[in-house]
Scaffold this active site. Structure first.
Site, short mmCIF file in Angstrom:
data_model
loop_
_atom_site.label_atom_id
_atom_site.label_comp_id
_atom_site.label_asym_id
_atom_site.label_seq_id
_atom_site.Cartn_x
_atom_site.Cartn_y
_atom_site.Cartn_z
N TRP A 101 34.85 67.60 -49.81
CA TRP A 101 34.74 66.18 -50.19
C TRP A 101 35.68 65.32 -49.38
CZ3 TRP A 101 30.37 64.88 -51.85
CH2 TRP A 101 29.63 65.73 -52.69
N ASP A 171 40.21 60.32 -54.98
CA ASP A 171 38.86 60.67 -55.42
C ASP A 171 38.99 61.66 -56.57
OD1 ASP A 171 36.33 61.60 -55.90
OD2 ASP A 171 35.96 62.31 -53.84
N LYS A 195 30.71 64.55 -63.57
CA LYS A 195 31.51 65.76 -63.80
C LYS A 195 32.20 65.70 -65.16
CE LYS A 195 30.66 66.36 -59.31
NZ LYS A 195 30.92 65.64 -58.07
C1 LIG Z 1 30.67 65.23 -56.79
C2 LIG Z 1 31.74 64.67 -55.95
C3 LIG Z 1 31.52 63.64 -55.04
C4 LIG Z 1 30.14 63.04 -54.81
O1 LIG Z 1 29.71 62.32 -55.88
P1 LIG Z 1 28.29 61.52 -55.80
O2 LIG Z 1 28.27 60.84 -57.13
O3 LIG Z 1 27.21 62.55 -55.63
O4 LIG Z 1 28.36 60.58 -54.68
C5 LIG Z 1 32.58 63.16 -54.32
N1 LIG Z 1 33.82 63.67 -54.47
C6 LIG Z 1 34.08 64.68 -55.34
C7 LIG Z 1 35.47 65.20 -55.47
C8 LIG Z 1 33.04 65.21 -56.10
O5 LIG Z 1 33.29 66.21 -56.96
#
Ligand SMILES: *Cc1c(COP(=O)(O)O)cnc(C)c1O
Length: 359
Positions: A101, A171, A195
């Protein structure tokens, strides 16, 4: 029959939240319609959005000089929105690369600014986080971005980087609300909802006031933090069902005792699972001991050709979605807030049985 769902995202949701949503589905608050069919401008829905924000503020003790935005486009949209909002075309921005990511965020930022990757864990095959003392933000950098929890690699920072005057951007898609944090250490926190918050389609942004209002010309208004903040995240039609569900999850977290209680439960779940892996002499964690995620637990077995069997037999036993990410293989158990202790105990029991039969 409901299973224990170990998917990385979209992921398991708290059963009481799903039950409440089911009970309210056809007649929400006596309206004679579902919440999905109500105007986002109606008094009743605006109250839902405001309560969701307040509950999130309470859970994370968000200081009053931070805005909370409910946006769309996922965390991936924020990979673009962050450089557009926080950095001019001439700016230097710092990124830490701890895995899949981080890499995506870096790739996107490179389209808009000079990117300095101030730490890259490639040498460990992304099984570690950098030492805290080794992280030195570039003087004058517009921000320092990192990924506190790498959902695919299962690598989680056990500390918050010291960024000095450089705004810290995180993030937190896969570990937000998993334990208490000090929001005042961050300039901006963002998290896709699917998540640890609710259904997909909603992304949360928590941003300090002084970082708002500097978006580059040409930034789409729906990703311009100032434009969205001015409209209470309702510049256009927001993902109403997602906001409603997130609100139910926040209320559930409060009833469960807030982030201190949830954090203790998450620590216990993770410690039990890692202890089972480490003591098995069969399962292995690919992640360095001080960087192991409480949320996403990858593990391997000695014969990779048995991975499919493992996942299929686990699914038969009511333990779903244990396949590792398609890019790394192996297995991965995502054990977010909504995964009960009983789910982790059932997984550990199954792992013991599988080892006895195949080990
Ligand atoms: C799942 C995830 C993303 C991507 O999320 P989207 O909603 O599909 O854009 C980005 N960063 C992390 C750490 C993630 O777990």
């Amino acid at each position: 029959m409901r299973v224990f769902n170990f998917a990385a995202g979209p992921a398991t949701l708290p059963l009481p939240v799903l039950e409440q949503a089911r009970d309210e589905m056809l007649d929400w608050q006596g309206s004679g319609m579902s919440v999905m069919e109500v105007s986002h401008r109606s008094k009743a829905f605006v109250a839902v959005a405001q309560q969701a924000e307040q509950d999130l503020r309470d859970l994370l003790s968000i200081p009053s000089n931070y805005k909370v935005l409910f946006l769309q486009g996922g965390a991936t949209g924020q990979f673009t929105a962050i450089p557009l909002n926080l950095a001019g075309a001439e700016a230097t921005v710092d990124y830490v690369n701890t895995g899949a990511w981080s890499k995506k965020a870096i790739g996107e930022a490179k389209r808009f600014c000079k990117v300095n990757v101030i730490a890259d864990e490639a040498a460990s095959n992304y099984s570690t986080v950098p030492a805290a003392a080794s992280l030195r933000p570039t003087p004058g950098a517009a921000y320092l971005h990192y990924t506190p929890n790498e959902t695919i690699g299962g690598v989680e920072f056990p500390y918050v980087p010291a960024a000095g005057d450089v705004p810290l951007v995180a993030d937190m898609s896969s570990n937000i609300l998993s334990r208490p944090i000090d929001v005042s250490r961050f300039g901006l926190i963002y998290a896709g909802a699917q998540k640890n918050i609710g259904p997909s389609g909603l992304v949360l942004v928590i941003v300090r006031d002084d970082l708002i209002g500097k978006a580059r010309a040409g930034t789409p208004p729906i990703w311009d933090y100032e434009a969205m903040a001015n409209e209470g995240s309702m510049l256009n039609t927001p993902p109403t069902f997602g906001i409603y569900m997130a609100g139910l999850v926040f209320a559930w977290l409060k009833r469960e005792g807030g982030l201190v209680a949830i954090g203790e439960r998450n620590r216990r779940k993770a410690e039990m699972l890692y202890a089972a892996i480490d003591s098995s002499g069969y399962y292995k964690s690919p992640v360095a001991a001080n960087s192991r995620s409480w949320m996403n637990v990858p593990f391997t077995i000695p014969k990779p050709e048995l991975e499919k069997t493992f996942c299929a037999e686990a699914a038969k036993a009511g333990l779903a979605n244990l396949e590792g990410h398609r890019s790394v293989g192996g297995m991965r158990a995502s054990i977010y807030n909504a995964m009960p202790l009983a789910g982790v105990e059932a997984l550990i029991r199954f792992m013991g049985e599988f080892q006895r039969r195949h080990g």
